[in-house]
Design a protein around this motif. Structure first.
Motif, short mmCIF file in Angstrom:
data_model
loop_
_atom_site.label_atom_id
_atom_site.label_comp_id
_atom_site.label_asym_id
_atom_site.label_seq_id
_atom_site.Cartn_x
_atom_site.Cartn_y
_atom_site.Cartn_z
N ARG A 28 0.72 -1.12 0.00
CA ARG A 28 0.12 -0.16 -0.10
C ARG A 28 0.82 1.16 -0.06
NH1 ARG A 28 -4.40 1.39 4.45
NH2 ARG A 28 -5.03 3.73 3.83
N LYS A 31 2.58 1.71 -3.41
CA LYS A 31 1.58 2.25 -4.40
C LYS A 31 1.52 3.70 -4.31
CE LYS A 31 -1.22 -1.72 -5.33
NZ LYS A 31 -2.65 -2.13 -5.28
N GLU A 32 1.37 4.27 -3.02
CA GLU A 32 1.41 5.84 -2.74
C GLU A 32 2.51 6.49 -3.38
OE1 GLU A 32 0.74 8.89 0.85
OE2 GLU A 32 -0.07 6.81 1.30
N GLN A 34 4.75 5.23 -5.49
CA GLN A 34 4.88 5.48 -6.92
C GLN A 34 3.91 6.30 -7.53
OE1 GLN A 34 3.45 1.22 -7.52
NE2 GLN A 34 5.95 0.40 -7.47
N ALA A 35 2.77 6.49 -7.05
CA ALA A 35 1.89 7.63 -7.67
C ALA A 35 2.47 8.84 -7.68
CB ALA A 35 0.40 7.58 -6.82
N LYS A 36 3.53 8.98 -6.48
CA LYS A 36 4.10 10.44 -6.58
C LYS A 36 5.22 10.41 -7.30
CE LYS A 36 2.60 11.28 -1.79
NZ LYS A 36 3.10 11.81 -0.50
N GLY A 37 5.66 9.49 -7.99
CA GLY A 37 6.91 9.56 -8.99
C GLY A 37 8.10 8.96 -8.39
#
Length: 64
Positions: A28, A31-32, A34-37
């Motif tokens: 989890r 994923k957070e 990765q969403a921020k790059g």
């Protein structure tokens, strides 16, 4: 000396949960990130990010 990344065993110990649940937490959080790059490593999580998230600190409040 602490490493940059935490393993599932370290996460499980820090949270007092099973290793299986620790893997879910890591997934989890990664994923957070990765969403921020950010680049992530499967099965490990950035120690500073983990500590910030489990301390329930609001990112906006820390900057004030």
């Amino acid at each position: 000396m602490d490493t940059i990344m935490m393993t599932a065993s370290e996460v499980a110990e820090a949270m007092g949960v099973s290793k299986a649940y620790a893997y879910k937490v890591i997934q989890r959080l990664n994923k957070e990130l990765q969403a921020k790059g950010y680049l992530t490593v499967a099965g490990k999580v950035n120690r500073k990010f983990f500590m910030r998230k489990v301390n329930y600190q609001d990112e906006d409040r820390r900057e004030r």
